[in-house]
Structure formats: C-alpha cells, structure tokens
Design an enzyme around this catalytic site. Structure first.
Site, short mmCIF file in Angstrom:
data_model
loop_
_atom_site.label_atom_id
_atom_site.label_comp_id
_atom_site.label_asym_id
_atom_site.label_seq_id
_atom_site.Cartn_x
_atom_site.Cartn_y
_atom_site.Cartn_z
NE ARG A 282 -24.48 -14.74 20.23
CZ ARG A 282 -25.80 -14.74 20.05
NH1 ARG A 282 -26.60 -14.74 21.08
NH2 ARG A 282 -26.31 -14.71 18.83
CG HIS A 286 -27.14 -19.11 21.63
ND1 HIS A 286 -27.12 -18.41 22.82
CD2 HIS A 286 -27.66 -20.34 21.91
CE1 HIS A 286 -27.61 -19.19 23.79
NE2 HIS A 286 -27.94 -20.35 23.26
CE1 TYR A 295 -28.88 -13.63 16.60
CE2 TYR A 295 -29.65 -15.74 15.75
CZ TYR A 295 -28.78 -15.01 16.54
OH TYR A 295 -27.80 -15.66 17.27
#
Length: 386
Positions: A282, A286, A295
C-alpha cells in the site's frame, strides 16, 4: 466415645486389586487428503521478467496496461476529491492496481465479485460506473449501485463479512445448477477476523465454487503482518481448511491474472475453492485520515515504488515491441478523460430524496416499512404546502 474408638481401630481389608487398564489401540489414522499439493510455492509466482512472459497474449497485456493506467489515475482523482470535500474518505489502492484489475478481468460476466471497501478499482474495472463506485464513500444512496447489474456485491466496510456471503452465493448457485463462480477480495487484516475462518471452512466442506483473493499490502491500518500471524504466508492458511493455497507477486498483473483465471476455472469445473495471496504494498496511507509516517519509513515505501505494477508491465511490453510511445500516450489520455468526467460529475451536488431511505432495503417492502414511508411522505407533503 467407646463405639467411635472401636470403629476407628477396626482394621480395614485392602481392596481387591483391579486389572491394569489396557486401551484398545485406535485404527490406523491417515490424513483424508495429502497436504502436499495444497501447499503454496516457496516464492511468489511471477511471469514478468521470466521466460513465461513469452507466451502471454499481447491483447491481454494491452488491456491490463490500459486498466492499470486508468486505475492509477482513478486513485489519484478520488484522493483529490477527499481534499476538496467531495468524498468523506477514500482508501487508495495505489501500488495495488495489478491485483485489483486482474481480479475483475479473471471473471466471466455471469460470475460475481465480492469486494471490500478498498476495492472500488476492481468494481470499476468490472464495468461499474466510477461515480456509483464512490457513492457509498460520499455518504449517500445506500451502496451506490445495483449489485445485480454488473454482479458486484456491495463494497463491504466491515472486515471480511463479504466472504461468507460469497460462499453462500456460490453454494446456492451450484445447488441451482448455475455455472457461476464467486471471487471474494479481502486484505491481510481481514484474515484475522472470524468471518475469514468461517468462510474458508464452509467453502472447503461444501466444495463451493469460490476464490478468495487476499491482497497482502503489508499493514492492517498500522499493524504489520508479523503482528497478525506467525504463519509462513497467508496462503499457507489454506492447508488447514483443505483447499490449495497460491502465492503470487501481487504487482505482476500477468501473474495475478493467470493464477486467478486458473483458480476460477478450477472452481467452475467442480474442483472447489482456492485461497490466493497476492503480495503487494500500500503506497498511500490507509485512507486520507491516516498518517502512515507514524508506523513506516520512507525508505520502505520507496523500495516498493521500484516494484511498481505499471512500470513492470510497461517495461516488459516495451521490450517485446507491444507498447510504444503512442500506446503510452493513448492510455494516459483515456485515463485523463475518465478523471475529468469523474471530477465534473462528483463536483455536482447530489439530488437527495429522503424517500430513498425505503428503497433497496427489501425486494418487497414489509408492512411496517410501507407505514413508515407513508408517514414520511405525509410529512414531506405538509412541509411543501406550508
């Protein structure tokens, strides 16, 4: 007291020895099926950059390329619409376009696609109107489209709940004698849900004609795969349910298309379900509401940009003389035309009808629903007359 003392001093005879228990040995146990053929390959299956690409259909490559370019532009435009306030949220599939497009193109018209909330691109590649695919994320008109028109189930926001639905539809179709396969898409995070287990278990027991595609993009929001499972791969989970697992490079559009096409054909001829794990990444956050820098590092993202699905296919097609500058330009222009139309239509305020609250809830409205609809209609009429 004397009687108590007398009883306590009475010598008890030891019980008679009982024969030692010797259980009857069980019958020889053997697994019902050999797990070996169900195991995925040690490395993700690839076509691009290997000798296998020589046998790929040039027309398929051109179609995959056009859809990938259009999909990348679709992701960029939808993300821009969130910044303009035209979409409440958008979960981008930038970097994952190969799996999205391959899933749509591997199905026949009579088959069903069961997407997750992130799979709007797969729905569009299947033929769904790009605006209708975004309507749910805009916050109006139920799911935004008629699922039966293109046989695309509603985009599922709750994780993995679409998987048991796909199994149920596929099983029902087989009972009716319909030649239908269901392809259900889910992310790596969805494999941690109970619905995932239930769907795979029932599919294998019933030998339902369904294909499960897990897009392993590395993160369930901010949770990396290593904190979700200790399995060697997600494809290995298939063995526990009694179905084959396939591991494929999710950025290799040709490889994903081949694996899914084979799994769909296997399901159609009565071979049962298959679990396919497409290893991808990805690139974007998100959703537009997520800060991915909290993160993961930029170096990790940049490493995956070098494995971009569009660049991989473009390089292969160019080397084989299937794609030239005119072809690249034509694909880019078609994608830009789509984006302009999407932008124009999404910038128009939707005409909302409160009576749509009662549409598409049941095939035949219940008595209670008809009463509620009549009450709302009366209130709306009274307001318009005031």
């Amino acid at each position: 007291m004397d009687s108590l003392q007398q009883r306590s001093s009475t010598v008890q005879e030891p019980p008679a020895a009982t024969p030692a228990y010797r259980p009857t040995p069980p019958p020889a146990w053997k697994p019902r099926t050999d797990p070996g053929p169900l195991l995925p390959d040690a490395e993700p299956f690839r076509v691009l950059g290997t000798d296998a690409v020589a046998s790929a259909d040039p027309e398929l490559l051109r179609r995959l390329y056009a859809e990938l370019v259009r999909g990348r532009r679709y992701n960029a435009q939808a993300t821009a619409l969130t910044k303009q306030g035209r979409l409440a949220v958008y979960p981008s599939t930038t970097g994952q376009e190969a799996s999205e497009v391959a899933a749509a193109l591997a199905l026949e018209d009579r088959d069903w696609l069961f997407p997750s909330y992130r799979d709007t691109l797969a729905a569009v590649a299947r033929g769904l109107d790009p605006v209708q695919a975004l309507t749910l994320l805009r916050g109006d008109w139920h799911t935004g489209y008629d699922p039966r028109e293109h046989r695309v189930a509603p985009l599922s926001t709750p994780l993995a709940t679409q998987l048991p639905h796909a199994v149920g539809l596929a099983h029902a179709a087989r009972l009716k004698g319909d030649d239908v396969v269901a392809l259900a898409m889910v992310g790596d995070g969805g494999t941690s849900e109970g619905d995932f287990h239930e769907a795979l278990n029932f599919a294998a027991v019933w030998q339902a004609p369904v294909v499960f595609l897990v897009q392993n993009n590395g993160f369930a929001i901010s949770v990396p795969l290593a904190k979700q499972t200790a399995a060697p791969s997600l494809a290995h989970k298939a063995v526990g349910y009694g179905m084959p697992g396939r591991l494929v490079d999710g950025n290799d559009a040709v490889a994903v298309h081949q694996v899914l096409t084979e799994a769909v054909a296997r399901a159609r001829r009565g071979g049962g379900p298959t679990l396919v794990e497409a290893v991808t990444y990805r690139i974007d956050a998100h959703t537009n509401a997520d800060d991915a820098t909290r993160y993961r590092g930029d170096s990790e993202v940049e490493a995956w940009r070098a494995h971009d699905p569009i660049l991989l296919l473009e390089r292969e097609m160019t080397e084989r003389g299937i794609l030239d500058e005119d072809g690249k330009r034509a694909a880019a222009e078609a994608a830009e035309t789509m984006a302009a139309a999407l932008r124009e239509r999404m910038n128009a305020d939707p005409v909302l009808d409160p009576m749509d609250l009662f549409a598409h809830v049941y095939a035949e409205q219940t008595t209670q629903l008809r009463e509620q609809a009549a009450q709302l209609r009366a209130e709306l009429d009274a307001e318009s007359e005031a």
